[in-house]
Motif scaffolding. Sequence first.
Motif, mmCIF file in Angstrom:
data_model
loop_
_atom_site.group_PDB
_atom_site.id
_atom_site.type_symbol
_atom_site.label_atom_id
_atom_site.label_comp_id
_atom_site.label_asym_id
_atom_site.label_seq_id
_atom_site.Cartn_x
_atom_site.Cartn_y
_atom_site.Cartn_z
ATOM 1 N N LEU A 214 0.813 -1.209 0.000
ATOM 2 C CA LEU A 214 0.000 0.000 0.000
ATOM 3 C C LEU A 214 0.852 1.267 0.000
ATOM 4 O O LEU A 214 0.361 2.348 -0.338
ATOM 5 C CB LEU A 214 -0.957 0.012 1.202
ATOM 6 N N HIS A 215 2.126 1.126 0.379
ATOM 7 C CA HIS A 215 3.046 2.259 0.344
ATOM 8 C C HIS A 215 3.696 2.421 -1.026
ATOM 9 O O HIS A 215 4.289 3.469 -1.304
ATOM 10 C CB HIS A 215 4.144 2.070 1.398
ATOM 11 N N GLN A 216 3.580 1.391 -1.886
ATOM 12 C CA GLN A 216 4.329 1.418 -3.147
ATOM 13 C C GLN A 216 3.487 1.122 -4.388
ATOM 14 O O GLN A 216 3.894 1.450 -5.493
ATOM 15 C CB GLN A 216 5.479 0.396 -3.091
ATOM 16 N N TRP A 217 2.320 0.488 -4.225
ATOM 17 C CA TRP A 217 1.519 0.068 -5.369
ATOM 18 C C TRP A 217 0.202 0.838 -5.388
ATOM 19 O O TRP A 217 -0.422 1.064 -4.341
ATOM 20 C CB TRP A 217 1.203 -1.428 -5.306
ATOM 21 N N THR A 218 -0.257 1.190 -6.589
ATOM 22 C CA THR A 218 -1.521 1.878 -6.782
ATOM 23 C C THR A 218 -2.335 1.138 -7.829
ATOM 24 O O THR A 218 -1.836 0.858 -8.927
ATOM 25 C CB THR A 218 -1.300 3.325 -7.258
ATOM 26 N N VAL A 219 -3.584 0.803 -7.494
ATOM 27 C CA VAL A 219 -4.467 0.129 -8.448
ATOM 28 C C VAL A 219 -5.000 1.162 -9.438
ATOM 29 O O VAL A 219 -5.576 2.185 -9.045
ATOM 30 C CB VAL A 219 -5.637 -0.567 -7.728
ATOM 31 N N GLU A 220 -4.845 0.907 -10.737
ATOM 32 C CA GLU A 220 -5.322 1.815 -11.769
ATOM 33 C C GLU A 220 -6.620 1.342 -12.406
ATOM 34 O O GLU A 220 -7.297 2.108 -13.093
ATOM 35 C CB GLU A 220 -4.247 1.983 -12.851
ATOM 36 N N THR A 221 -7.000 0.092 -12.200
ATOM 37 C CA THR A 221 -8.197 -0.478 -12.822
ATOM 38 C C THR A 221 -9.430 -0.194 -11.973
ATOM 39 O O THR A 221 -9.450 -0.532 -10.781
ATOM 40 C CB THR A 221 -8.035 -1.997 -13.001
ATOM 41 N N PRO A 222 -10.480 0.415 -12.550
ATOM 42 C CA PRO A 222 -11.721 0.619 -11.799
ATOM 43 C C PRO A 222 -12.319 -0.721 -11.372
ATOM 44 O O PRO A 222 -12.187 -1.729 -12.059
ATOM 45 C CB PRO A 222 -12.631 1.321 -12.815
ATOM 46 N N GLY A 223 -12.961 -0.730 -10.215
ATOM 47 C CA GLY A 223 -13.616 -1.936 -9.742
ATOM 48 C C GLY A 223 -12.776 -2.786 -8.826
ATOM 49 O O GLY A 223 -13.221 -3.842 -8.368
ATOM 50 N N ALA A 224 -11.547 -2.356 -8.542
ATOM 51 C CA ALA A 224 -10.667 -3.101 -7.635
ATOM 52 C C ALA A 224 -9.936 -2.128 -6.737
ATOM 53 O O ALA A 224 -9.642 -0.990 -7.131
ATOM 54 C CB ALA A 224 -9.671 -3.948 -8.412
ATOM 55 N N ARG A 225 -9.660 -2.563 -5.514
ATOM 56 C CA ARG A 225 -8.861 -1.736 -4.613
ATOM 57 C C ARG A 225 -7.923 -2.635 -3.806
ATOM 58 O O ARG A 225 -8.211 -3.823 -3.596
ATOM 59 C CB ARG A 225 -9.742 -0.896 -3.695
ATOM 60 N N LEU A 226 -6.838 -2.038 -3.349
ATOM 61 C CA LEU A 226 -5.817 -2.738 -2.574
ATOM 62 C C LEU A 226 -5.958 -2.343 -1.119
ATOM 63 O O LEU A 226 -5.997 -1.157 -0.787
ATOM 64 C CB LEU A 226 -4.421 -2.378 -3.103
ATOM 65 N N GLU A 227 -6.052 -3.348 -0.220
ATOM 66 C CA GLU A 227 -6.232 -3.097 1.207
ATOM 67 C C GLU A 227 -5.334 -4.032 2.011
ATOM 68 O O GLU A 227 -4.842 -5.035 1.486
ATOM 69 C CB GLU A 227 -7.690 -3.344 1.627
ATOM 70 N N THR A 228 -5.169 -3.698 3.287
ATOM 71 C CA THR A 228 -4.542 -4.616 4.236
ATOM 72 C C THR A 228 -5.605 -5.025 5.248
ATOM 73 O O THR A 228 -6.213 -4.175 5.905
ATOM 74 C CB THR A 228 -3.360 -3.968 4.973
ATOM 75 N N VAL A 229 -5.863 -6.337 5.341
ATOM 76 C CA VAL A 229 -6.878 -6.874 6.242
ATOM 77 C C VAL A 229 -6.231 -7.949 7.107
ATOM 78 O O VAL A 229 -5.719 -8.938 6.587
ATOM 79 C CB VAL A 229 -8.074 -7.471 5.466
ATOM 80 N N GLY A 230 -6.232 -7.733 8.414
ATOM 81 C CA GLY A 230 -5.627 -8.718 9.300
ATOM 82 C C GLY A 230 -4.159 -8.964 9.019
ATOM 83 O O GLY A 230 -3.667 -10.079 9.188
ATOM 84 N N GLY A 231 -3.455 -7.930 8.605
ATOM 85 C CA GLY A 231 -2.033 -8.055 8.327
ATOM 86 C C GLY A 231 -1.702 -8.612 6.953
ATOM 87 O O GLY A 231 -0.530 -8.782 6.631
ATOM 88 N N ARG A 232 -2.726 -8.858 6.124
ATOM 89 C CA ARG A 232 -2.493 -9.420 4.794
ATOM 90 C C ARG A 232 -2.957 -8.421 3.730
ATOM 91 O O ARG A 232 -4.025 -7.814 3.849
ATOM 92 C CB ARG A 232 -3.247 -10.735 4.616
ATOM 93 N N ASP A 233 -2.160 -8.300 2.671
ATOM 94 C CA ASP A 233 -2.544 -7.462 1.547
ATOM 95 C C ASP A 233 -3.532 -8.227 0.674
ATOM 96 O O ASP A 233 -3.303 -9.401 0.346
ATOM 97 C CB ASP A 233 -1.320 -7.081 0.717
ATOM 98 N N VAL A 234 -4.634 -7.561 0.290
ATOM 99 C CA VAL A 234 -5.655 -8.202 -0.537
ATOM 100 C C VAL A 234 -6.104 -7.254 -1.634
ATOM 101 O O VAL A 234 -6.105 -6.028 -1.474
ATOM 102 C CB VAL A 234 -6.886 -8.642 0.297
ATOM 103 N N LEU A 235 -6.484 -7.842 -2.768
ATOM 104 C CA LEU A 235 -7.253 -7.139 -3.793
ATOM 105 C C LEU A 235 -8.720 -7.440 -3.525
ATOM 106 O O LEU A 235 -9.104 -8.602 -3.367
ATOM 107 C CB LEU A 235 -6.860 -7.617 -5.190
ATOM 108 N N ARG A 236 -9.546 -6.386 -3.465
ATOM 109 C CA ARG A 236 -10.964 -6.557 -3.155
ATOM 110 C C ARG A 236 -11.802 -5.928 -4.274
ATOM 111 O O ARG A 236 -11.477 -4.843 -4.786
ATOM 112 C CB ARG A 236 -11.297 -5.890 -1.821
ATOM 113 N N GLY A 237 -12.872 -6.616 -4.648
ATOM 114 C CA GLY A 237 -13.817 -6.041 -5.588
ATOM 115 C C GLY A 237 -14.660 -4.967 -4.919
ATOM 116 O O GLY A 237 -14.940 -5.031 -3.716
#
Length: 472
Positions: free
Chosen positions: A73-96
């Motif tokens: 999350l400090h280095q990557w940015t999602v450019e595609t609409p409909g997806a976002r990058l999050e950290t949940v419970g210490g894990r990085d996830v792509l979420r719709g």
Amino acid sequence: MIRIPGAALAVLTLAAMTLAAAPAAAETPEAPVAAVVHHEAGVWTLDLTLDRDAPLWVFGDSEPLGDGRGWRLHQWTVETPGARLETVGGRDVLRGVNGAPVPRRVRLRMEPRFIDLQASYDPVLMFSNGAAAWYSEVFHLIPLASADELEALPRDLGPLVDQSGPARVTWSDADGPVLVQGQRLEAPESSRVGTYILFGPAELVAGDGLSTVVDPGLPGWIADELADWAPRVGEQYAARLGPGESTAPTVMMSWTGPTPGKTSMAGSVLPGLVVMAFEGEGVLQPSAGVRDMARWFIGHESAHFWLGQTVRYATPEDSWITEGGADLMAIRAMQAIDPAFEARERLQAAVDACVDFADQPVSTSVDRGEFKAHYACGAVFALVAEAAQKRATGGDWFDFLRPLIDANREDEVLTRAEWLDRLDAVSGDPSLRADMETLLDRGAEDAAGVVARLLGRSGVAVLFEEDEVRLA
């Protein structure tokens, strides 16, 4: 992972890597994710192609930073609409978005910066000339159907990555071929984890034992020291043990810069590759501490190309075979190269630590967080085996070890039984094995006495007074 001062040691896992120059689709194993890491004109992109609809995709390699967010999350940015990058419970996830599946095709823009992670391989090594080396595992994703599945994930996601099928990653640089496992390749693909892929200019200096890739900005004194030292260590191992796991074993050294008030060296070992990242103003001028730590790191970690990769242990409880064995390999190689190296001090430290840990079963010490027990007692056991070999043939640790490696090159596994059977054959003294098994399986209230007698009976000169075991 090692830092100076206050060296911290983390258990490192190894995995195989398959690389090719863009094989045909028919030859490609099934994988849920196809990823393209591309660099052009200073811009880094990651294009993901997903094989199914899923509302969550979790990265198999994640570690949060101090603010609780994962390093991506400090280095990557999602450019595609409909997806976002999050950290949940210490894990990085792509979420719709709004519970919808993540789009089948997702593009992210990456701005890589060196981060020295505490419990994982560093995701990217940055070189002073703009080159960058990516750790291949960070692009693997696992599809999940719900947040409940995410919450129920085990701590170690490695088996799940294997079960779902690791991503097939293509590495592409508009500036030219990338460097992987000692070769420059155009758009190679990897379907398994376990190495660094270098983008950008960096000279590979071939050596008979180990090749080196050195950041041109690394202070000259340490660059010259290690460019000379590393091949000589590799030559020692190859001469005594035959070929290692890789045909082109390499040491890669990067330089993060002269950060004020800092002196650090982080590093790790992977199949055929040792990586080292130096940082801090304390590295600018010649330092015996930095030199000695770097020498030891190369000696121990490159030993794993033979003991750990050519042959590996059967279960984690047997890692004393590879860790302690690599320690004694490093000691003997360093003695051969530098007669002034103080071997006794290293060996005494191993004896002291083994005595401290061996009141409980050494084989299960990792379960108690006592990682150093396998290094220390493994080195003591190797010293016993070496002494038995010397009595039998006049040989040394390498003479004890080579038949074990040669006998297991095909199955690539060196078991505890095989190691101890060879000790029986060389020593003719089954009591040595019995004492080792006591320390491994039960521990001993009189750990100092057991260690002293074990060393003494094998032929190692020791003094044992007031529960202290001193190498004579």
